[in-house]
Scaffold this active site. Structure first.
Site, PDB file in Angstrom:
ATOM      1  N   ASN A  16       0.825  -1.200   0.000  1.00 52.16           N
ATOM      2  CA  ASN A  16       0.000   0.000   0.000  1.00 52.16           C
ATOM      3  C   ASN A  16       0.865   1.257   0.000  1.00 52.16           C
ATOM      4  O   ASN A  16       1.998   1.237   0.454  1.00 52.16           O
ATOM      5  CB  ASN A  16      -0.892   0.054   1.251  1.00 52.16           C
ATOM      6  CG  ASN A  16      -1.686  -1.206   1.435  1.00 52.16           C
ATOM      7  OD1 ASN A  16      -1.480  -1.963   2.365  1.00 52.16           O
ATOM      8  ND2 ASN A  16      -2.590  -1.450   0.512  1.00 52.16           N
ATOM      9  N   CYS A  17       0.253   2.336  -0.468  1.00 50.30           N
ATOM     10  CA  CYS A  17       0.869   3.670  -0.403  1.00 50.30           C
ATOM     11  C   CYS A  17       1.276   3.962   1.038  1.00 50.30           C
ATOM     12  O   CYS A  17       0.479   3.705   1.932  1.00 50.30           O
ATOM     13  CB  CYS A  17      -0.144   4.714  -0.883  1.00 50.30           C
ATOM     14  SG  CYS A  17       0.450   6.397  -0.753  1.00 50.30           S
ATOM     15  N   PRO A  18       2.452   4.485   1.317  1.00 51.81           N
ATOM     16  CA  PRO A  18       3.466   4.965   0.390  1.00 51.81           C
ATOM     17  C   PRO A  18       4.615   3.975   0.205  1.00 51.81           C
ATOM     18  O   PRO A  18       5.682   4.367  -0.248  1.00 51.81           O
ATOM     19  CB  PRO A  18       3.986   6.206   1.115  1.00 51.81           C
ATOM     20  CG  PRO A  18       4.011   5.776   2.554  1.00 51.81           C
ATOM     21  CD  PRO A  18       2.818   4.837   2.718  1.00 51.81           C
ATOM     22  N   ASP A  43      -0.335  -0.562  -6.362  1.00 55.12           N
ATOM     23  CA  ASP A  43      -1.029   0.536  -5.679  1.00 55.12           C
ATOM     24  C   ASP A  43      -1.689   1.443  -6.721  1.00 55.12           C
ATOM     25  O   ASP A  43      -1.043   1.865  -7.670  1.00 55.12           O
ATOM     26  CB  ASP A  43      -0.025   1.337  -4.838  1.00 55.12           C
ATOM     27  CG  ASP A  43      -0.691   2.509  -4.147  1.00 55.12           C
ATOM     28  OD1 ASP A  43      -1.489   2.264  -3.231  1.00 55.12           O
ATOM     29  OD2 ASP A  43      -0.447   3.657  -4.548  1.00 55.12           O
TER      30      ASP A  43
END
Lengths: 78, 137
Positions: A16-18, A43
């Protein structure tokens, strides 16, 4: 379709981000100027995030493609 | 993009700390210095004996939000503490405890997780903030 020799690969699929950007930034630090890093990411923000990160840090994206929800970037260490 | 990002963390719930950790790691990846100032319940969450615990979610999360957060975690999302640790390895991230909140919670520096670099007052925080944005979470 790869025209250049990839120096290092980073599989950031499922992160997932970041984290895709964070792991890319960590990997780039270990590389020498002119070497190429291939990153795979899923993502949904990856395209805009990698473009922004590249613009801000000055490491150019030299190849980019998308295949069934997987984004592939090749980044050259400046 | 060398202006620092200055985060004031007040809330101690896992969702708000996760949001803060994402901002921290993102800024660090861009090479921006990050100053994190821990107040009140956010500071409490950084206690060495509590950092790994469940800190709950903001009230608006509700049961559906709880499930969404749990699902993302089960899919392998890094915890906020791990994300903060990674951000510190990557860039210039300084995490300071607010001295007033240290008094409020009766804490000593040795009570805090090693992620916390030190204790400072609000004046030092603003001085270090320079011309960067200050974000309150």
């Amino acid at each position: 379709m790869t025209t250049a020799v990839i120096t290092q690969k980073l599989d950031a699929r499922g992160l997932n981000c970041p984290m895709p950007i964070v792991k890319t930034a960590i990997a780039i630090k270990t590389m020498a100027s002119g070497e190429l890093l291939e990153v795979l990411a899923t993502d949904p923000g990856a395209v805009k995030d990698f473009a922004a990160w590249s613009k801000s840090t000055g490491h150019p994206i030299v190849e980019q493609s998308t295949d069934e929800g997987v984004y592939r970037f090749v980044i050259e260490k400046k | 993009m060398d202006e620092p990002l200055n985060l004031v963390l007040f809330s101690g719930t896992d969702d708000k700390l996760q949001a803060a950790a994402v901002l921290t790691a993102g800024a660090a990846a861009l090479g921006r210095p990050v100053h994190v100032f821990l107040q009140y319940w956010a500071l409490d969450a950084f206690r060495a004996d509590r950092i790994g615990r469940d800190h709950g979610l903001a009230p608006e999360a509700g049961p559906e939000g709880r499930k969404a957060v749990d699902d993302l975690r089960a899919a392998g999302q890094a915890s906020w503490a791990e994300t903060m640790r990674t951000a510190k390895e990557l860039g210039d991230v300084d995490i300071e405890a607010c001295s007033l909140s240290m008094d409020l919670l009766h804490l000593e520096p040795s009570d805090l997780d090693p992620l916390v670099d030190g204790v400072e007052g609000v004046t030092a925080f603003f001085l270090n903030a320079e011309k960067g944005q200050v974000v309150f979470i």
